[in-house]
Structure formats: C-alpha cells, structure tokens
Write a protein that holds these residues in place. Structure first.
Motif, PDB file in Angstrom:
ATOM      1  N   ALA A  83       5.981  -0.621  -1.882  1.00 13.46           N
ATOM      2  CA  ALA A  83       4.951  -1.166  -2.768  1.00 13.46           C
ATOM      3  C   ALA A  83       4.449  -0.089  -3.723  1.00 13.46           C
ATOM      4  CB  ALA A  83       3.807  -1.738  -1.953  1.00 13.46           C
ATOM      5  N   LYS A  84       4.372  -0.450  -4.972  1.00 13.42           N
ATOM      6  CA  LYS A  84       3.895   0.497  -5.984  1.00 13.42           C
ATOM      7  C   LYS A  84       2.431   0.281  -6.321  1.00 13.42           C
ATOM      8  CE  LYS A  84       8.462   1.125  -7.834  1.00 13.42           C
ATOM      9  NZ  LYS A  84       9.427   0.705  -8.806  1.00 13.42           N
ATOM     10  N   MET A  85       1.870  -0.824  -5.850  1.00 17.59           N
ATOM     11  CA  MET A  85       0.468  -1.098  -6.118  1.00 17.59           C
ATOM     12  C   MET A  85      -0.390  -0.614  -4.950  1.00 17.59           C
ATOM     13  SD  MET A  85       1.988  -3.859  -4.521  1.00 17.59           S
ATOM     14  CE  MET A  85       2.662  -4.926  -5.715  1.00 17.59           C
ATOM     15  N   PRO A  86      -1.671  -0.395  -5.157  1.00 14.92           N
ATOM     16  CA  PRO A  86      -2.543   0.039  -4.060  1.00 14.92           C
ATOM     17  C   PRO A  86      -2.602  -1.026  -2.961  1.00 14.92           C
ATOM     18  CG  PRO A  86      -3.668   0.239  -6.176  1.00 14.92           C
ATOM     19  CD  PRO A  86      -2.395  -0.501  -6.426  1.00 14.92           C
ATOM     20  N   LEU A 134       7.435  -8.747  -2.554  1.00 17.17           N
ATOM     21  CA  LEU A 134       7.605  -7.646  -3.516  1.00 17.17           C
ATOM     22  C   LEU A 134       8.552  -8.040  -4.634  1.00 17.17           C
ATOM     23  CD1 LEU A 134       7.732  -4.440  -1.296  1.00 17.17           C
ATOM     24  CD2 LEU A 134       5.931  -5.144  -2.871  1.00 17.17           C
ATOM     25  N   VAL A 135       9.643  -8.710  -4.297  1.00 19.47           N
ATOM     26  CA  VAL A 135      10.610  -9.126  -5.304  1.00 19.47           C
ATOM     27  C   VAL A 135       9.955 -10.107  -6.269  1.00 19.47           C
ATOM     28  CG1 VAL A 135      12.736 -10.447  -5.662  1.00 19.47           C
ATOM     29  CG2 VAL A 135      12.655  -8.719  -3.878  1.00 19.47           C
ATOM     30  N   ASN A 136       9.216 -11.061  -5.742  1.00 22.10           N
ATOM     31  CA  ASN A 136       8.564 -12.055  -6.587  1.00 22.10           C
ATOM     32  C   ASN A 136       7.456 -11.467  -7.453  1.00 22.10           C
ATOM     33  OD1 ASN A 136      10.166 -14.219  -5.778  1.00 22.10           O
ATOM     34  ND2 ASN A 136       8.906 -14.579  -3.976  1.00 22.10           N
ATOM     35  N   LEU A 137       6.831 -10.399  -6.973  1.00 21.44           N
ATOM     36  CA  LEU A 137       5.773  -9.749  -7.753  1.00 21.44           C
ATOM     37  C   LEU A 137       6.338  -8.720  -8.720  1.00 21.44           C
ATOM     38  CD1 LEU A 137       3.097  -9.092  -4.995  1.00 21.44           C
ATOM     39  CD2 LEU A 137       2.998 -10.778  -6.832  1.00 21.44           C
ATOM     40  N   THR A 196       5.070 -17.118   1.736  1.00 26.70           N
ATOM     41  CA  THR A 196       6.274 -16.297   1.685  1.00 26.70           C
ATOM     42  C   THR A 196       6.746 -16.098   3.112  1.00 26.70           C
ATOM     43  OG1 THR A 196       7.265 -14.264   0.814  1.00 26.70           O
ATOM     44  CG2 THR A 196       5.064 -14.053   1.761  1.00 26.70           C
ATOM     45  N   ARG A 197       8.050 -15.921   3.271  1.00 24.46           N
ATOM     46  CA  ARG A 197       8.603 -15.716   4.618  1.00 24.46           C
ATOM     47  C   ARG A 197       8.685 -14.236   4.969  1.00 24.46           C
ATOM     48  NH1 ARG A 197      11.264 -20.460   6.771  1.00 24.46           N
ATOM     49  NH2 ARG A 197      11.592 -19.185   8.612  1.00 24.46           N
TER      50      ARG A 197
END
Length: 185
Positions: A76-79, A180-183, A173-174
């Motif tokens: 993850a690149k977000m906080p 992460l891919v969807n975001l 989400t499963r």
C-alpha cells in the motif's frame, strides 16, 4: 463445536457493543467482563472471568496476522490507520510484533462508542485530520464496521474473504490485494 462457539461469542460481543455508547459505554475489557458474568451459567463457565478477559487481550495483541495483511501493508502506498474498538496499545503491540508499520492507531474508546456508530468515525476523522472524501474504510463485519462508517459519510468496503455476506448492501472485496488493484495502489 468450536465454530459454533466462536460464532456465538462474536454475535454476543456484537450485541453488547451495539448497546454500549454514551452513558452506557464500557471499554472492551469491562464489556467482556460483563458479557462473561452475564452468561456464566448459560455456558457453564468453569474458569475465572478475569482469566477469560486476559485470554481475549492476548488474542488482540498476540494473535496471528495473515500473510495477506502483511503483504497489504508492504504494498500500500497510501497511509494506513488502524481503527480499534479496544485500547490502541493492543493494536500497537500487534503491529510492532508483526513488523507492520502503520501511520497510527485510533481507538474508539476515546469516542466512548464502538465502530457501529457514526461518532466513532467522526472521532477518527478528527484524530487523523483527514476529510471524509480522503479516506476509505475497510472492515470485515457488515454490522459493526460498515454501518458507522457509512453513517459518517465515509466510503467503506467490506472485506468478505469467504463470500458470506451476499445480502450486505455495501461494496465488497474478497481480498486486500484486489482492493489495491481496484484502487490503483
């Protein structure tokens, strides 16, 4: 059997948390004590309530963290903030023990409510300094997690790994990886 006992306990704990807010609020340790005292005869409890509360605390701090969570934290690149019903100390110990780096832990204890209420998420926004449109809440319990976030106007996603909550009226989400891919990370 163990699965039915776990389901019973989760449902009972959820019921107690849903009724604990404002003047009726109890922190998670006191809430667990109350729950175990109330069901002592029903479940034929043969160990001390304090011992059970300590076991629950240990599960919060020393329970296993899935590889999926470790991978999510590393990719993850977000906080990432943890929103905890329990003391923030428990979550911090778990994060440190598993070498997971979070931007912070916000305990709902400070808001005197649990995650099923809007006030818990209003407190999270205040504590982190983010606006509703800047965050995404991910939770695994449609009753405890999604309701409070949605009432606070926070977009929420239900992590439904086993596909148990088909009737839940929320985004699902499963896996954290697919999230992460969807975001887009």
């Amino acid at each position: 059997d163990a699965e039915k006992a776990h389901e019973w306990f989760e449902n009972k704990l959820r019921e107690y948390k849903c009724n604990a807010y404002g003047e009726n609020y109890m922190n998670e340790e006191d809430l667990l004590r109350s729950l175990f005292e109330d069901v002592r005869d029903e479940i034929r409890l043969c160990v001390s309530v304090d011992k059970l509360v300590i076991l629950c605390q240990n599960c919060l701090m020393y329970g296993p963290v899935s590889d999926e969570i470790s991978k999510f934290f590393s990719l993850a690149k977000m906080p990432i903030y943890i929103v905890a019903d329990c003391s923030a100390d428990y979550a911090l110990i778990e994060m440190k023990r598993n070498r997971l780096h979070t931007h912070g832990v916000v305990s709902c204890e400070e808001a005197r409510t649990y995650r099923n209420r809007k006030e818990a998420f209003d407190h999270v926004l205040e504590a982190t300094g983010y606006n509703r449109d800047e965050v995404l809440y991910v939770g695994s319990d449609p009753l405890m997690d999604m309701k409070g976030a949605e009432e606070a106007g926070i977009p929420a996603v239900l992590l439904d790994r086993r596909g148990l909550y088909h009737d839940a009226e929320c985004r699902r989400t499963r896996s954290l990886a697919s999230l992460l891919v969807n975001l887009g990370d």
